[in-house]
Motif scaffolding. Sequence first.
Motif, mmCIF file in Angstrom:
data_model
loop_
_atom_site.group_PDB
_atom_site.id
_atom_site.type_symbol
_atom_site.label_atom_id
_atom_site.label_comp_id
_atom_site.label_asym_id
_atom_site.label_seq_id
_atom_site.Cartn_x
_atom_site.Cartn_y
_atom_site.Cartn_z
ATOM 1 N N GLN A 181 1.030 -1.484 -0.116
ATOM 2 C CA GLN A 181 0.151 0.121 -0.088
ATOM 3 C C GLN A 181 0.683 1.217 -0.038
ATOM 4 O O GLN A 181 0.375 2.449 -0.303
ATOM 5 C CB GLN A 181 -1.002 -0.093 1.326
ATOM 6 C CG GLN A 181 -0.207 -0.017 2.700
ATOM 7 C CD GLN A 181 -1.004 0.079 3.871
ATOM 8 O OE1 GLN A 181 -2.148 0.901 3.798
ATOM 9 N NE2 GLN A 181 -0.912 -0.731 4.532
ATOM 10 N N PHE A 182 1.970 1.166 0.455
ATOM 11 C CA PHE A 182 2.960 2.185 0.384
ATOM 12 C C PHE A 182 3.826 2.640 -0.874
ATOM 13 O O PHE A 182 4.414 3.728 -0.729
ATOM 14 C CB PHE A 182 4.137 2.210 1.589
ATOM 15 C CG PHE A 182 3.307 2.023 3.026
ATOM 16 C CD1 PHE A 182 2.481 2.942 3.413
ATOM 17 C CD2 PHE A 182 3.435 0.798 3.718
ATOM 18 C CE1 PHE A 182 1.734 2.734 4.721
ATOM 19 C CE2 PHE A 182 2.719 0.669 5.008
ATOM 20 C CZ PHE A 182 1.836 1.695 5.344
ATOM 21 N N ASN A 183 3.763 1.934 -1.745
ATOM 22 C CA ASN A 183 4.579 1.714 -3.179
ATOM 23 C C ASN A 183 6.056 2.086 -2.746
ATOM 24 O O ASN A 183 6.748 3.022 -3.188
ATOM 25 C CB ASN A 183 4.116 3.122 -3.852
ATOM 26 C CG ASN A 183 2.516 2.671 -4.250
ATOM 27 O OD1 ASN A 183 2.276 1.736 -4.670
ATOM 28 N ND2 ASN A 183 1.697 3.742 -4.174
ATOM 29 N N LEU A 184 6.611 1.066 -1.766
ATOM 30 C CA LEU A 184 8.168 1.547 -1.429
ATOM 31 C C LEU A 184 8.911 0.596 -2.353
ATOM 32 O O LEU A 184 8.651 -0.207 -2.989
ATOM 33 C CB LEU A 184 8.197 0.790 0.112
ATOM 34 C CG LEU A 184 7.359 1.615 0.927
ATOM 35 C CD1 LEU A 184 7.421 0.508 2.236
ATOM 36 C CD2 LEU A 184 7.740 2.714 1.620
ATOM 37 N N SER A 185 10.059 1.357 -2.296
ATOM 38 C CA SER A 185 11.376 0.546 -3.055
ATOM 39 C C SER A 185 11.502 -0.834 -2.063
ATOM 40 O O SER A 185 11.369 -0.844 -1.071
ATOM 41 C CB SER A 185 12.521 1.354 -3.274
ATOM 42 O OG SER A 185 13.082 1.781 -1.983
ATOM 43 N N ILE B 180 13.819 -2.340 5.236
ATOM 44 C CA ILE B 180 14.346 -1.345 6.128
ATOM 45 C C ILE B 180 12.980 -1.442 7.096
ATOM 46 O O ILE B 180 13.268 -1.497 8.568
ATOM 47 C CB ILE B 180 14.766 -0.083 5.692
ATOM 48 C CG1 ILE B 180 16.183 -0.186 5.118
ATOM 49 C CG2 ILE B 180 14.783 0.760 6.984
ATOM 50 C CD1 ILE B 180 16.433 1.138 4.289
ATOM 51 N N LEU B 181 11.828 -0.969 6.644
ATOM 52 C CA LEU B 181 10.724 -0.807 7.483
ATOM 53 C C LEU B 181 10.082 -2.332 8.199
ATOM 54 O O LEU B 181 9.839 -2.101 9.346
ATOM 55 C CB LEU B 181 9.625 -0.308 6.601
ATOM 56 C CG LEU B 181 9.727 1.072 6.448
ATOM 57 C CD1 LEU B 181 8.900 1.707 5.460
ATOM 58 C CD2 LEU B 181 9.546 1.876 7.709
ATOM 59 N N LYS B 182 10.470 -3.310 7.489
ATOM 60 C CA LYS B 182 10.353 -4.576 7.915
ATOM 61 C C LYS B 182 11.044 -5.029 9.078
ATOM 62 O O LYS B 182 10.651 -5.673 10.272
ATOM 63 C CB LYS B 182 10.274 -5.792 6.967
ATOM 64 C CG LYS B 182 9.127 -5.842 6.118
ATOM 65 C CD LYS B 182 9.332 -6.965 5.074
ATOM 66 C CE LYS B 182 7.763 -6.932 4.166
ATOM 67 N NZ LYS B 182 8.105 -8.170 3.146
ATOM 68 N N PHE B 183 12.322 -4.513 9.123
ATOM 69 C CA PHE B 183 13.319 -4.730 10.296
ATOM 70 C C PHE B 183 12.721 -3.722 11.146
ATOM 71 O O PHE B 183 12.830 -4.420 12.454
ATOM 72 C CB PHE B 183 14.546 -4.426 9.604
ATOM 73 C CG PHE B 183 15.665 -4.378 10.940
ATOM 74 C CD1 PHE B 183 16.016 -5.531 11.296
ATOM 75 C CD2 PHE B 183 16.239 -3.341 11.324
ATOM 76 C CE1 PHE B 183 16.820 -5.794 12.508
ATOM 77 C CE2 PHE B 183 17.035 -3.415 12.344
ATOM 78 C CZ PHE B 183 17.420 -4.762 12.924
ATOM 79 N N TYR B 184 12.462 -2.407 11.015
ATOM 80 C CA TYR B 184 12.035 -1.901 12.257
ATOM 81 C C TYR B 184 10.573 -2.080 13.033
ATOM 82 O O TYR B 184 10.409 -1.941 13.958
ATOM 83 C CB TYR B 184 11.803 -0.237 11.544
ATOM 84 C CG TYR B 184 13.257 0.508 11.563
ATOM 85 C CD1 TYR B 184 14.079 0.347 12.378
ATOM 86 C CD2 TYR B 184 13.317 1.133 10.246
ATOM 87 C CE1 TYR B 184 15.273 0.971 12.065
ATOM 88 C CE2 TYR B 184 14.321 1.912 10.093
ATOM 89 C CZ TYR B 184 15.451 1.668 10.938
ATOM 90 O OH TYR B 184 16.640 2.373 10.862
ATOM 91 N N GLU B 185 9.753 -2.854 11.953
ATOM 92 C CA GLU B 185 8.559 -3.420 12.410
ATOM 93 C C GLU B 185 8.955 -4.509 13.366
ATOM 94 O O GLU B 185 8.389 -4.680 14.558
ATOM 95 C CB GLU B 185 7.837 -3.797 11.492
ATOM 96 C CG GLU B 185 6.333 -4.603 11.977
ATOM 97 C CD GLU B 185 5.653 -5.504 10.724
ATOM 98 O OE1 GLU B 185 4.725 -6.005 10.841
ATOM 99 O OE2 GLU B 185 6.188 -5.343 9.624
ATOM 100 N N LYS B 186 9.872 -5.478 13.112
ATOM 101 C CA LYS B 186 10.414 -6.180 13.977
ATOM 102 C C LYS B 186 10.874 -5.879 15.526
ATOM 103 O O LYS B 186 10.657 -6.361 16.630
ATOM 104 C CB LYS B 186 11.458 -7.061 13.451
ATOM 105 C CG LYS B 186 10.973 -8.085 12.196
ATOM 106 C CD LYS B 186 12.005 -8.805 11.756
ATOM 107 C CE LYS B 186 11.583 -9.944 10.599
ATOM 108 N NZ LYS B 186 12.528 -10.673 9.891
#
Length: 218
Positions: free
Chosen positions: A49-53, A59-65
């Motif tokens: 939904q965020f249209n990320l690279s 990076i965000l998945k790691f911060y989510e963890k």
Amino acid sequence: MNKKMSPVSLTVVEKMKKRTEELKKNQQNLEIDSIIKNDNYFSQIDYSQFNLSLEDENILKFYEKKAYFHGKEIIKNNMELSKIFYEAQKTLSKYGQGSFGKWFETLGFKRTFVYMCLKRNSLFLNYQDPKIFTLPEKVINELGKKNTFSQQELKKIITSPKPLEVINSLFGDRTNTFTQSNKNITISDIQKKIKKLEKQLFELKLLEKTLLETSSTK
């Protein structure tokens, strides 16, 4: 006199410090990653939904963890603090009003935080569900206003993404039912009920007195 370090020596020291910090950071990340994998953690977010690279998504998945890991630590800490405050309050209650407040304020804890912990612990002692420590403060305050509710009702509240709405639907209906069933009652009706209850209370006290006198003569 102390010998001054050469520019070459300074560069080596700086590199060593930098490498040490990198190793420390990598170790912390590995520990967090390991803990989360052991917990069978699955991402809760649809990153499409965020249209990320791809790089930013990773990076965000790691911060989510990391957020998940530290969030669990906060819950664990709140559970422990709630127990500590409960036991401390029980101990200090023998030493006069205000002793408990002085105790936790000296430790640097705010009154609102401490009493919220106590509310959570009280609910936990009654219902034995650790998810109580994950509920927002507004939900805890609303639950504290209710006299009783069942384990099933609590489970419904805890598992809902909108617990306040569930509380309103559960307990609001009870209030409305009570209002509807009593809307035609007059002051005169209430006064009659009070007199009837007073009479019953008088009769019970008289019976109690008779039983006590009978037992004392035996």
